[in-house]
Scaffold this motif. Structure first.
Motif, PDB file in Angstrom:
ATOM      1  N   UNK A  97       0.820  -1.217   0.000  1.00 19.49           N
ATOM      2  CA  UNK A  97       0.000   0.000   0.000  1.00 19.49           C
ATOM      3  C   UNK A  97       0.854   1.268   0.000  1.00 19.49           C
ATOM      4  N   UNK A  98       2.125   1.092   0.287  1.00 18.20           N
ATOM      5  CA  UNK A  98       3.058   2.223   0.314  1.00 18.20           C
ATOM      6  C   UNK A  98       3.017   3.042  -0.974  1.00 18.20           C
ATOM      7  N   UNK A  99       2.918   2.378  -2.113  1.00 15.59           N
ATOM      8  CA  UNK A  99       3.106   3.075  -3.386  1.00 15.59           C
ATOM      9  C   UNK A  99       1.996   4.071  -3.665  1.00 15.59           C
ATOM     10  N   UNK A 100       0.788   3.775  -3.192  1.00 15.70           N
ATOM     11  CA  UNK A 100      -0.309   4.718  -3.379  1.00 15.70           C
ATOM     12  C   UNK A 100      -0.138   5.918  -2.450  1.00 15.70           C
ATOM     13  N   UNK A 101       0.291   5.659  -1.206  1.00 16.33           N
ATOM     14  CA  UNK A 101       0.519   6.751  -0.258  1.00 16.33           C
ATOM     15  C   UNK A 101       1.655   7.643  -0.738  1.00 16.33           C
ATOM     16  N   UNK A 102       2.745   7.030  -1.161  1.00 13.83           N
ATOM     17  CA  UNK A 102       3.908   7.816  -1.571  1.00 13.83           C
ATOM     18  C   UNK A 102       3.590   8.718  -2.754  1.00 13.83           C
ATOM     19  N   UNK A 103       2.839   8.205  -3.715  1.00 11.01           N
ATOM     20  CA  UNK A 103       2.467   9.029  -4.866  1.00 11.01           C
ATOM     21  C   UNK A 103       1.628  10.229  -4.429  1.00 11.01           C
ATOM     22  N   UNK A 139       2.787   7.562   5.782  1.00 15.20           N
ATOM     23  CA  UNK A 139       2.663   9.015   5.632  1.00 15.20           C
ATOM     24  C   UNK A 139       3.884   9.755   6.168  1.00 15.20           C
ATOM     25  N   UNK A 140       4.806   9.022   6.808  1.00 14.24           N
ATOM     26  CA  UNK A 140       6.052   9.638   7.291  1.00 14.24           C
ATOM     27  C   UNK A 140       7.174   9.558   6.265  1.00 14.24           C
ATOM     28  N   UNK A 141       6.916   8.983   5.106  1.00 16.84           N
ATOM     29  CA  UNK A 141       7.956   8.868   4.089  1.00 16.84           C
ATOM     30  C   UNK A 141       8.476  10.246   3.667  1.00 16.84           C
ATOM     31  N   UNK A 142       9.763  10.349   3.333  1.00 17.59           N
ATOM     32  CA  UNK A 142      10.283  11.619   2.813  1.00 17.59           C
ATOM     33  C   UNK A 142       9.705  11.912   1.432  1.00 17.59           C
TER      34      UNK A 142
END
Length: 234
Positions: A97-103, A139-142
């Motif tokens: 699910x990371x990839x949708x959040x990161x985008x 949501x904490x990703x740079x």
């Protein structure tokens, strides 16, 4: 890194390694497949679902196409904000699910993404509440994709994102939800990111910390029992 030891190892292996987050109790993949179709449509991704491909393979292809799109200069349309976050929430895999959040983070900014995730936690269905809790971690990703932006008037992502405020709002909402909502998937997904120390909350919520710990320790679910012991020892 090769000589590093985990915290659990340094504690003398008194606790077993973290259990993996269990899959949702009653998984329905149809909503997520619709989310994938919406991501492809709204972002005009060059990927099609070929005959015979299963849901897992389809999800992987869409995520790969999205990652590729994020590597290029792109202006994401306004409609894609909700489409991306809905896909993140309905993606049952807590890693993919990371990839949708990161985008969404890189195109629309951290403040807006976190605000919407808090909305899902407070007002969504139980499926959406559990999904928001899985996705919140990312949501904490740079913001590593400066080439991404939202279509329309330029907005600076350098402005303060009020991270401390958003984190406090999330933690307080998550604590209340864990205590009040008996849905197993919601509790399983909230607990790993839930601070279990009173200092993380205002005084009026301190009693809920003890209640949350008691709920997890006495719950028949092995994952909740296992996880809470790691967190109160951490």
């Amino acid at each position: 890194m090769g000589g590093d030891r985990t915290r659990e190892e340094n504690e003398g292996d008194s606790l077993p390694a973290f259990m993996a987050l269990p899959a949702p109790e009653a998984a329905d993949n149809d909503p997520f497949c619709q989310c994938l179709a919406d991501v492809v449509r709204v972002l005009s991704l060059d990927v099609a679902r070929e005959p015979g491909i299963d849901d897992y393979g389809w999800g992987q292809r869409v995520r790969a196409a999205l990652r590729e799109a994020c590597e290029h200069d792109a202006a994401f349309p306004e409609q894609s904000f909700e489409v991306l976050l809905r896909a993140a929430v309905y993606d049952a895999n807590p890693s993919f699910n990371r990839w949708f959040v990161e985008a969404a983070l890189n195109a629309f900014g951290r403040r807006r993404v976190r605000s919407r995730m808090i909305d899902y936690l407070r007002t969504g269905t139980d499926t959406e509440r559990a999904g928001a809790a899985r996705a919140w971690y990312w949501t904490a990703l740079p913001l590593d994709h400066p080439q991404l932006r939202a279509a329309g008037p330029a907005k600076s992502r350098a402005e303060s994102d009020d991270s401390a405020v958003a984190i406090r709002e999330w933690n307080e909402a998550a604590l209340r939800e864990f205590v009040d909502n008996e849905h197993l998937d919601v509790r399983r997904c909230i607990l790993p990111g839930l601070p279990l120390r009173e200092y993380a909350y205002p005084p009026e919520l301190h009693h809920l910390v003890d209640k949350a710990v008691a709920i997890a320790r006495s719950h028949p679910d092995e994952y909740l029992q296992h996880r809470v012991e790691h967190q109160v020892r951490g």
